[in-house]
Structure formats: structure tokens, C-alpha cells
Motif scaffolding. Structure first.
Motif, short mmCIF file in Angstrom:
data_model
loop_
_atom_site.label_atom_id
_atom_site.label_comp_id
_atom_site.label_asym_id
_atom_site.label_seq_id
_atom_site.Cartn_x
_atom_site.Cartn_y
_atom_site.Cartn_z
N THR A 163 18.37 5.58 33.77
CA THR A 163 16.93 5.35 33.73
C THR A 163 16.25 6.67 34.08
N LEU A 164 14.95 6.73 33.83
CA LEU A 164 14.14 7.89 34.19
C LEU A 164 13.24 7.54 35.38
N ARG A 165 12.90 8.54 36.18
CA ARG A 165 11.86 8.30 37.18
C ARG A 165 10.58 7.93 36.44
N GLU A 166 9.81 7.04 37.01
CA GLU A 166 8.68 6.45 36.28
C GLU A 166 7.63 7.48 35.87
N SER A 167 7.49 8.56 36.64
CA SER A 167 6.49 9.57 36.29
C SER A 167 6.86 10.33 35.02
N LEU A 168 8.12 10.19 34.55
CA LEU A 168 8.54 10.85 33.32
C LEU A 168 8.46 9.94 32.10
N LEU A 169 8.25 8.65 32.31
CA LEU A 169 8.29 7.71 31.20
C LEU A 169 7.19 7.97 30.17
N GLU A 170 5.99 8.27 30.64
CA GLU A 170 4.90 8.52 29.69
C GLU A 170 5.21 9.73 28.81
N LYS A 171 5.81 10.77 29.42
CA LYS A 171 6.21 11.94 28.64
C LYS A 171 7.22 11.55 27.56
N ALA A 172 8.15 10.67 27.92
CA ALA A 172 9.16 10.24 26.95
C ALA A 172 8.53 9.49 25.78
N PHE A 173 7.56 8.62 26.08
CA PHE A 173 6.89 7.89 25.01
C PHE A 173 6.09 8.83 24.11
N VAL A 174 5.46 9.83 24.70
CA VAL A 174 4.70 10.80 23.90
C VAL A 174 5.62 11.54 22.93
N LEU A 175 6.82 11.90 23.39
CA LEU A 175 7.78 12.53 22.48
C LEU A 175 8.06 11.63 21.29
N GLY A 176 8.31 10.35 21.57
CA GLY A 176 8.60 9.40 20.50
C GLY A 176 7.43 9.22 19.56
N GLU A 177 6.23 9.13 20.11
CA GLU A 177 5.04 8.92 19.27
C GLU A 177 4.80 10.11 18.34
N LYS A 178 4.98 11.31 18.86
CA LYS A 178 4.79 12.51 18.02
C LYS A 178 5.84 12.59 16.93
N TYR A 179 7.08 12.20 17.26
CA TYR A 179 8.13 12.22 16.25
C TYR A 179 7.84 11.19 15.16
N VAL A 180 7.45 9.99 15.54
CA VAL A 180 7.13 8.95 14.55
C VAL A 180 6.02 9.43 13.62
N LYS A 181 4.97 10.01 14.18
CA LYS A 181 3.85 10.49 13.37
C LYS A 181 4.29 11.57 12.39
N ALA A 182 5.14 12.49 12.86
CA ALA A 182 5.62 13.58 11.99
C ALA A 182 6.46 13.02 10.83
N THR A 183 7.30 12.03 11.11
CA THR A 183 8.11 11.45 10.03
C THR A 183 7.25 10.73 9.02
#
Length: 363
Positions: free
Chosen positions: A263-283
């Protein structure tokens, strides 16, 4: 309708998730490595109810690539199979053949499979640049190595494995590469085309994510990390023992042999989601219709808690068996039931059937 998959990689997770959602499963296996599916995890049913295992039907081939024959594709069509691509499928079968001649609907993004190849012009590195996502700095000339770097290239003997090595100077690069060439672990051609990156010192987190075209939402289903041989054996040795290893033992190999959950510390979760959102948008912008379903962002986190993406799997990740049946804290808490990547994939198929939107989740 049945859920199909090549019998390798993450097939057990795919099949387990499918039977949990009420589907029958179909595994395409290669002779000599089929018993995991034909015996040890073969599905047994009583009055249609699964009482043991998760693999219903099996097609055994001499080689995985024979799945492309007209007759074998006809068997999949005849069984009304929706196919889940994994890395074994896109490694053992030519990607051009998958793109143009594989007639079975894929649950996921057919055209994105090509982006996983580092040699492609529009590889995942190209996508990362387009999305302005963080990834390790590329070193164009080995003579410019002035800090710890990793050299990425194929293993000469093991078709699907890595011939990676690290170096902190050009002198170390030359010494290690010449040693690996002598041992036939790498080739000169692959070395010339290798990608050299700054080494990110920090823990590895494989973010097992899912994008639903039905909900237009991204989900973090779980996180895994790898056991790599012989690297994990090296780090268990005291430093003096590592130094005393002979030439064939000195440079570790990065062959993945297992996974564990994290698992990730909770303060890093939003960063992880942002990575995913940017990747989805680029694809969606560059590989229409974009990512569908499961994908995995393979990341490192540095001392300042910055993420760096060093690899992307535009399909089911290789570590999702660790979440099989039990799910993962993130997927389970989101859906309020055990939710692995395999089950989430089958759940999306079920929802698409109910809503008449199967065309949105297959390519």
C-alpha cells in the motif's frame, strides 16, 4: 459468453475473476507448460456451480503463436470468447498479427500493446513525454554516465527477460558490458540500442489501475512489487560477500519470479491517481480510443517522495495474481467486496452486457 486468455503471466487472476462474476473461462496453453491450467487449477463444477479451481476449457497448442491459425481462431469464435491480452500474448504472438489478423474481440486496447516496446517510435516513453509525466532522465551517450544509471536491454538467451545492469561511470559501464558479452548474457547489437537512464534510488510500486469507459473513471485496484532473481539474492548478502563474488555472480539479473502486495501512505495516493489520469488522457489523445480496462504504471519513489514511471503495461499487469480472489485493500474498499484486477475486468464485461455497451470495452 466466455472469458479467454493465454495460459501464462496473469491468466489465473483473469480466470478466477471471471468465474467469480459467473463466466466460464477458456485458456490457450502451450504444450509442456499446461498442467497449471489443465490439472492444478482446473475448474470443477456441480450443477454449474464452481466448487474448485477456475479454468474451465483449455486449448493446447505446440506454440502460443499457433493461436493465429484460422482453425484455432475459429475455436475461440465458436466458444463466443472475449479475450484478455497479457504480456505473454503480445510477446509470443507478433503484435502486427494481433493488430490486423486476430479476429477475437480484445477486452482492452489493441493498438496500445505496441507502445510497450521500447524500440517503437511512439512507445510508452513517447506517451510519457506527451503527458508530461515524470520518468528517469535518459542518458544518450554512455561516456556521459556520471552517477548511478541503469542500462536497459534484452537478455540474449532468455527471450522475455532482461539483460539490465547498473553503472555509475563509463569505466564501470565498459567493464560490466564486456563481462556480460563474454558470458553471452547480452549482445553487441542490443547494447548499441540500449536505453540508459538515471537510476532512481527508492522503493518500487506497481500501480494496478483500471479505466472504465462506462463510468469514465479511473480506479486504483491495488499495488504490487517484484521479487527478482538474482537481484533479491544479492541484497541478502553482506557487503563483503557481494564483493567476493566471481565474474558470473557479480552482476545480478533482473528476472521476475514472484510478487508481493503493498500500500502507499495516504498522502501519496492523490499523486498516484494524477499519474493515472494523465496517462489515460494521453492515450485517448494519441492512441484512440485510449486505454480500456486494466493497466499498470510501474513506478519508483525517491527520497523526496516524487514518483518516476519507469515502465507501463497497457494491459493486465504481471503482478495481479497477488490480489487473486482476496482482492486488494483499495479495490475491495472501493467496491465493498473482494475486487482483484481479474474480477474487475469480468465485472466490467458483465456491466457492459447489461447496459448494451460491450462495444465500448473491446477493440
Amino acid at each position: 459468453m466466455k472469458i479467454g486468455v493465454v495460459g501464462s503471466h496473469s491468466a489465473l487472476d483473469v480466470c478466477d475473476g471471471a468465474v467469480e462474476e459467473g463466466f466460464r473461462t477458456f485458456a490457450v496453453c502451450q504444450k509442456g507448460r499446461e498442467k497449471t491450467y489443465t490439472e492444478y487449477f482446473k475448474c470443477e463444477r456441480e450443477n454449474g456451480k464452481v466448487i474448485r479451481g477456475m479454468v474451465d476449457e483449455i486449448l493446447i497448442l505446440d506454440r502460443f503463436k499457433e493461436i493465429m491459425s484460422r482453425g484455432n481462431q475459429g475455436k475461440l469464435v465458436g466458444n463466443n470468447v472475449l479475450f484478455v491480452p497479457n504480456r505473454s500474448f503480445s510477446s509470443y504472438v507478433d503484435i502486427g498479427e494481433i493488430e490486423n489478423n486476430f479476429r477475437i474481440p480484445l477486452i482492452g486496447s489493441r493498438n496500445l500493446l505496441r507502445s510497450e516496446e521500447r524500440e517503437e517510435k511512439k512507445s510508452y516513453y513517447w506517451l510519457l513525454e506527451k503527458a508530461k509525466l515524470p520518468f528517469p532522465e535518459k542518458i544518450d551517450n554512455p561516456e556521459d554516465i556520471d552517477a548511478l544509471c541503469i542500462v536497459k536491454l534484452k537478455h540474449a538467451k532468455k527471450k522475455l527477460e532482461r539483460g539490465f545492469f547498473t553503472a555509475s561511470s563509463y569505466k564501470e559501464y565498459k567493464e560490466k558490458s564486456e563481462s556480460l558479452l563474454r558470458q553471452n548474457v547480452i549482445t553487441n547489437e542490443d547494447l548499441e540500442n540500449a536505453r540508459i537512464e538515471r537510476y532512481i534510488i527508492g522503493p518500487v510500486f506497481n500501480l494496478d489501475m483500471f479505466y472504465s469507459p462506462i463510468d469514465k473513471k479511473i480506479e486504483l485496484l491495488g499495488i504490487d512489487w517484484r521479487f527478482e532473481t538474482s537481484l533479491d539474492g544479492h541484497v541478502r548478502l553482506p557487503a563483503p560477500q557481494q564483493i567476493s563474488l566471481n565474474e558470473k555472480q557479480t552482476t545480478p539479473e533482473y528476472t521476475v519470479c514472484g510478487h508481493n502486495s503493498a500500500t502507499l501512505r495516504e498522502s501519496l495516493l492523490e499523486k498516484a491517481f494524477v499519474l493515472g489520469e494523465k496517462y489515460v488522457k494521453a492515450t485517448q489523445e494519441h492512441y484512440s480510443p485510449g486505454i480500456i480496462g486494466a493497466f499498470c504504471l510501474q513506478t519508483c519513489v525517491d527520497k523526496d517522495l516524487n514518483f518516476y514511471i519507469y515502465d507501463i503495461a497497457p494491459r493486465v499487469g504481471g503482478g495481479t495474481n497477488v490480489h487473486m480472489f482476496v482482492g486488494h485493500p483499495y479495490g475491495n474498499s472501493l467496491w465493498r467486496k473482494n475486487m482483484s484486477t481479474g474480477r474487475r475486468t469480468a465485472f466490467e464485461v458483465k456491466r457492459a452486457i447489461e447496459k448494451g455497451k460491450v462495444g465500448e470495452i473491446v477493440t
